[in-house]
Design a protein around this motif. Structure first.
Motif, PDB file in Angstrom:
ATOM      1  N   ARG A  74       6.745 -10.060   2.208  1.00 38.70           N
ATOM      2  CA  ARG A  74       7.193  -9.448   0.941  1.00 38.70           C
ATOM      3  C   ARG A  74       6.189  -9.715  -0.173  1.00 38.70           C
ATOM      4  NH1 ARG A  74      11.961  -7.355   2.071  1.00 38.70           N
ATOM      5  NH2 ARG A  74      13.443  -8.456   3.414  1.00 38.70           N
ATOM      6  N   ALA A  75       5.663 -10.928  -0.228  1.00 42.39           N
ATOM      7  CA  ALA A  75       4.687 -11.261  -1.273  1.00 42.39           C
ATOM      8  C   ALA A  75       3.418 -10.431  -1.112  1.00 42.39           C
ATOM      9  CB  ALA A  75       4.368 -12.748  -1.232  1.00 42.39           C
ATOM     10  N   ARG A  76       2.957 -10.280   0.124  1.00 41.39           N
ATOM     11  CA  ARG A  76       1.738  -9.509   0.373  1.00 41.39           C
ATOM     12  C   ARG A  76       1.952  -8.032   0.042  1.00 41.39           C
ATOM     13  NH1 ARG A  76      -1.443 -11.385   4.741  1.00 41.39           N
ATOM     14  NH2 ARG A  76      -2.361  -9.290   4.800  1.00 41.39           N
ATOM     15  N   LEU A  77       3.082  -7.475   0.439  1.00 39.77           N
ATOM     16  CA  LEU A  77       3.346  -6.068   0.147  1.00 39.77           C
ATOM     17  C   LEU A  77       3.361  -5.821  -1.362  1.00 39.77           C
ATOM     18  CD1 LEU A  77       6.113  -5.152   2.770  1.00 39.77           C
ATOM     19  CD2 LEU A  77       3.656  -4.754   2.920  1.00 39.77           C
ATOM     20  N   ALA A  78       4.009  -6.734  -2.101  1.00 41.30           N
ATOM     21  CA  ALA A  78       4.061  -6.593  -3.554  1.00 41.30           C
ATOM     22  C   ALA A  78       2.671  -6.724  -4.163  1.00 41.30           C
ATOM     23  CB  ALA A  78       5.009  -7.632  -4.141  1.00 41.30           C
ATOM     24  N   ALA A  79       1.900  -7.704  -3.688  1.00 38.69           N
ATOM     25  CA  ALA A  79       0.572  -7.949  -4.249  1.00 38.69           C
ATOM     26  C   ALA A  79      -0.373  -6.782  -3.991  1.00 38.69           C
ATOM     27  CB  ALA A  79      -0.008  -9.231  -3.659  1.00 38.69           C
ATOM     28  N   GLU A  80      -0.168  -6.071  -2.877  1.00 43.97           N
ATOM     29  CA  GLU A  80      -1.049  -4.957  -2.530  1.00 43.97           C
ATOM     30  C   GLU A  80      -0.464  -3.606  -2.920  1.00 43.97           C
ATOM     31  OE1 GLU A  80      -2.897  -5.242   1.373  1.00 43.97           O
ATOM     32  OE2 GLU A  80      -2.452  -7.393   1.461  1.00 43.97           O
ATOM     33  N   ASN A  81       0.613  -3.636  -3.747  1.00 48.90           N
ATOM     34  CA  ASN A  81       1.254  -2.409  -4.231  1.00 48.90           C
ATOM     35  C   ASN A  81       1.678  -1.486  -3.091  1.00 48.90           C
ATOM     36  OD1 ASN A  81       1.024  -2.943  -7.085  1.00 48.90           O
ATOM     37  ND2 ASN A  81      -1.174  -2.530  -6.884  1.00 48.90           N
ATOM     38  N   LEU A  82       2.168  -2.089  -2.030  1.00 48.48           N
ATOM     39  CA  LEU A  82       2.681  -1.339  -0.889  1.00 48.48           C
ATOM     40  C   LEU A  82       4.190  -1.163  -1.026  1.00 48.48           C
ATOM     41  CD1 LEU A  82       0.537  -3.128   1.797  1.00 48.48           C
ATOM     42  CD2 LEU A  82       0.394  -0.696   1.217  1.00 48.48           C
ATOM     43  N   PRO A  83       4.762  -0.181  -0.352  1.00 53.21           N
ATOM     44  CA  PRO A  83       6.204   0.083  -0.510  1.00 53.21           C
ATOM     45  C   PRO A  83       7.051  -1.119  -0.098  1.00 53.21           C
ATOM     46  CG  PRO A  83       5.124   1.831   0.743  1.00 53.21           C
ATOM     47  CD  PRO A  83       4.128   0.746   0.591  1.00 53.21           C
ATOM     48  N   HIS A  84       8.171  -1.314  -0.797  1.00 53.60           N
ATOM     49  CA  HIS A  84       9.150  -2.302  -0.326  1.00 53.60           C
ATOM     50  C   HIS A  84       9.661  -1.814   1.022  1.00 53.60           C
ATOM     51  CE1 HIS A  84      12.417  -5.228  -0.278  1.00 53.60           C
ATOM     52  NE2 HIS A  84      13.168  -4.236   0.175  1.00 53.60           N
TER      53      HIS A  84
END
Length: 369
Positions: A245-255
């Motif tokens: 979850r942290a990586r997805l948020a940091a890379e502006n990827l979809p939840h």
């Protein structure tokens, strides 16, 4: 060479988002349904592919992996609400430097016998280099699905992967891996977290490649006592959900919704719902749906849980079991989200037409009234 990820804006728009809405905890007009191992040996078209291609060759060839992933979607068009990429949980040990054969079950010619054997593993695992073929297959499949249903990506859980890496294959006693955790607990925990870090990279890469939901399979969770599950499995599962979850948020990827299927760990449902960090918990068939609902207290969606062997019982037995399952999850009562599945993977001897009947019964009995 690094895998060149696509722009997620280039994928066709999704036409059926039932699975994603249910995984997010939303009530849906009917329960979405998919089947673990839905692309596999019970389908004659899959067996036809395997006549001329070894198992891991199919996994490693994006065109073949896409083809077999699409087979059940074509056969059961309009009845399945998700596709799951054809791969195997043991691609992670392979990426870490271990040889894995499939003959017919998984076999490790050189397993980890003692902690010193960990030195044989790759110190750094570049998932784009080692597992880029999975990412390519996901991107190809997502395009080929043309938005018909979402595409699920997955990995094995660290405890389950660790078990295979030490046992050298499947096991009835788990003597070798339990020797490890009881005799070498700190070394075991260190390796479990090392595996978890590879899982994180792999899952994030799958989202970047186009996966729309992620599932973590802890197939051997039920081999641990509640205490040992909390010590040797749950920490790595929490690590995965938190870091992904942290990586997805940091890379502006979809939840991206995440599902955990920890087979045999019904004793841990309340704890997992409270603090594991997953949107959905998968259930095996050894727990009553109403009890599972009570344990998770609406904090997560649920997935499951018909005994796969009911599919051998004929149409009346299948319909009766589906009806009872739907009533148990109280879908018609407007309750919390539920994704229909079997309580484990579909087995090779199932008649595809009986699988079709299962799906048709789900559509009939899971619709909200």
């Amino acid at each position: 060479m690094s895998y060149q990820y696509p722009s997620l804006d280039d994928f066709p728009p999704l036409k059926n988002d039932l699975l994603l809405r249910a995984a997010r905890g939303e009530e849906t007009e009917r329960a979405p349904v998919w089947i673990m191992r839905q692309a596999g040996r019970y389908l004659p078209e899959f067996r036809e592919v395997r006549k001329s291609h070894e198992f891991f060759e199919v996994c490693r060839t994006p065109e073949l992996a896409t083809e077999v992933t699409l087979q059940p979607i074509r056969r059961f068009s309009g009845l399945l609400d998700a596709s799951i990429i054809f791969s195997d949980i043991l691609v992670i040990p392979q990426a870490m430097g271990m040889e894995v054969l499939m003959n017919p079950g998984p076999s490790f010619p050189d397993p980890l016998n003692i902690p010193a054997d960990v030195e044989k593993l790759n110190k750094i695992v570049d998932v784009e280099k080692e597992l880029g073929y999975v990412f390519q297959a996901i991107t190809r499949t997502r395009m080929a699905l043309a938005g018909e249903v979402p595409l699920i990506g997955f990995c094995g859980a660290p405890w389950t992967l660790f078990s295979y890496m030490v046992e050298g294959g499947g096991s009835k006693t788990f003597q070798k891996v339990k020797t490890w955790i009881f005799k070498y607990p700190e070394e075991s925990k260190a390796l479990l977290m090392r595996i978890a870090d590879v899982c994180v990279d792999f899952l994030v890469g799958q989202v970047k490649a186009g996966a729309q939901l992620l599932q973590v399979f802890d197939s051997w969770a039920g081999e641990l006592s509640p205490h040992d599950f909390d010590v040797f499995s749950k920490p790595s599962l929490v690590h995965i959900s938190t870091k992904v979850r942290a990586r997805l948020a940091a890379e502006n990827l979809p939840h991206t919704p995440m599902t955990l299927f920890a087979k045999g760990s019904n004793y841990a449902l309340a704890s997992l719902a409270e603090s594991a960090g997953y949107d959905t918990l998968g259930l095996d068939w050894c727990i009553d749906p109403a009890e599972a609902r009570h344990l998770v207290k609406g904090k997560v969606a649920l997935q499951g849980n018909m005994d796969p062997n009911v599919l051998y019982g004929g149409r009346d037995a299948i319909e009766s079991a589906v009806k009872r399952m739907c009533e148990g999850f109280a879908v018609n009562g407007g309750s919390k989200a539920w994704i229909v599945n079997l309580g484990h993977g579909i087995t090779p001897g199932v008649d595809p037409e009986d699988a079709r009947w299962f799906l048709e019964c789900v559509h009939k009995y899971s619709a909200r009234k």
